[in-house]
Design an enzyme around this catalytic site. Structure first.
Site: not given
Ligand SMILES: C[S@@+](CC[C@H](N)C(=O)[O-])C[C@H]1O[C@@H](n2cnc3c(N)ncnc32)[C@H](O)[C@@H]1O
Length: 427
Positions: A256, A279, A307-308, A323, A327
């Site tokens: 990302g 990303d 795509d994570f 990073r 969250h």
């Protein structure tokens, strides 16, 4: 123990002492003292590294807030919050009011009405609401001029974008969040949120913004104003993990990683490392054309669509770096993202996270804590995610797989984001 009567005197004395400290610093450094005059400073002028003066400033903000609340008393304090807090800011940005007459000149309500297309009555009510919040001034009845705050809105596109996105996107999402919590109790899905209800959709933030390029641009700009501010400097990442101890020819995967700016900063400092920035497709397509990427060459930096939420394809890297990614995601999805790494991990691989960590209550100034608590709520409003305390991060790794050893981390001095580390102890 101080009696309630003496608390207001205590606060007032502290405010006076800290205000003197702030003023003395500004005067000694030939800096202007705070003023909303149209020629006044556009921002607070105390550098972040001036720890003592910054502490005095934070104390003034906290103490004046408490003094105001105490003087109002519980009843008027609760009633002083109205649902209209943001309406004049929304109207100013929505209808281009700050741009409707030049800085340094004056305009009547009627002239602003002609320029913006808003009826004169609405112009007057919006501007007078704003003036009471120190945005614009009315030097003579019915005549409006800029002050430092409205001037900033007129001249700083990023701030204008911030207020626009904050009122049109975030405020709407916030107002629908309790409805979302009622409709989707306990949901961890990013499309069952206040944002989704406000936009009358079952799509996620990313999906909605992909349909509205101008709104996406504004939101992106607003977020950037946040993340490019002090405390988010890339030096905090470069200086606060032992990148130099990684093996010669070590590989770092930035998951990302957006435009790859973290890897550019690391590549400049650590010539023996190489980098893979992952990303989504449109981001990568734009990122790999950047001059820094071309200059470094594909031996040092590769851009890769990934795509994570799917299995990691780069095996055997030394560091997998996130990073400001996790969250954004609820625990359910973070666990999935971490488990997606496992097939690729060699023993000893590090997962390095640069992200928010929620403080324990009361350890920082209320003003600073409030920003993090607000960010925590924003994550829920937009994505059904939330910010995490240190223990929550540890728990997350445990939940993903006990072979992750969470090693904790630190908040580098003057930084906003922590550097957290976990090590893969599996085979
Ligand atoms: C908040 S930004 C953080 C970007 C960057 N790491 C930074 O420090 O500024 C989140 C990034 O995650 C990317 N992203 C969102 N969903 C993704 C997915 N499923 N797979 C890969 N990247 C994703 C976005 O395109 C965006 O670049």
């Amino acid at each position: 123990m101080a009696s309630p009567e003496s608390r207001i005197i205590e606060l007032a004395s502290r405010i006076a002492a800290n205000t003197k400290k702030l003023n003395d610093y500004l005067v000694a450094n030939n800096l202007p003292t705070p003023s909303f005059d149209v020629k006044g400073p556009k921002a607070n002028l105390v550098p972040k590294q001036e720890i003592e003066v910054q502490a005095a400033r934070a104390a003034i903000i906290d103490d004046t807030q408490e003094l105001r609340r105490l003087v109002l008393g519980p009843r008027e304090y609760l009633m002083s919050y109205t649902h209209n807090e943001l309406i004049s800011q929304q109207a100013i940005t929505r209808f281009g009011i700050a741009h409707s007459f030049p800085v340094g000149s004056e305009a009547s309500f009627a002239e602003i009405a002609t320029k913006t297309g808003l009826p004169e009555t609405n112009v007057r009510q919006v501007i007078r609401h704003a003036i009471n919040k120190d945005i614009f001034v009315e030097p003579r009845p019915g005549v409006v001029a800029h002050n430092a705050v409205s001037r900033l809105l007129a001249e700083d596109k990023v701030i204008h974008d911030w207020v626009g996105a904050s009122t049109d996107d975030l405020w709407q999402s916030a107002s629908q969040t309790c409805n979302a919590l009622t409709k989707y109790p306990g949901s961890q899905e990013p499309n069952e949120t206040g944002f989704a209800l406000a936009n009358n959709t079952k799509a996620t933030v990313y999906e909605v913004f992909s349909q509205f390029p101008e709104r996406a641009r504004r939101f992106g700009n607003a977020m950037r104003s946040f993340t490019e501010g002090t405390g988010f400097e890339l030096s905090h990442v470069v200086d606060n993990f032992p990148w130099g101890d990684l093996p010669q020819d070590g590989v770092v995967v930035d998951i990302g990683g957006s435009q790859g700016f973290v890897c550019f900063a690391l590549a400049a400092q650590f010539p023996s490392l190489s980098f893979i920035v992952q990303d989504l497709e449109p981001v990568i397509r734009a990122a790999e054309k950047q001059p820094q990427a071309i200059e470094l060459g594909t031996d040092r930096i590769k851009f890769m669509t990934h795509d994570f939420l799917t299995e990691q394809l780069v095996h055997g890297a030394d560091v997998y770096f996130f990073r400001w990614i996790l969250h954004n995601w609820s625990d359910k999805y973070c666990v999935r993202i971490l488990r997606n790494l496992i097939p690729a991990l060699k023993q000893g691989a590090k997962i390095v996270i640069n992200d928010n960590v929620l403080p324990k209550p009361g350890v920082m100034s209320k003003w600073q804590e409030d920003r993090l608590r607000s960010m925590d709520l924003t994550m829920t409003e937009l994505q059904n995610s939330h910010e995490r305390e240190l223990e929550d991060w540890a728990e997350l790794f445990k939940l993903a797989d006990p072979r992750f050893e969470f090693q904790g981390g630190e908040l580098p001095k003057s930084a906003n984001l922590w550097v957290l580390v976990a090590e893969w102890k599996g085979e």
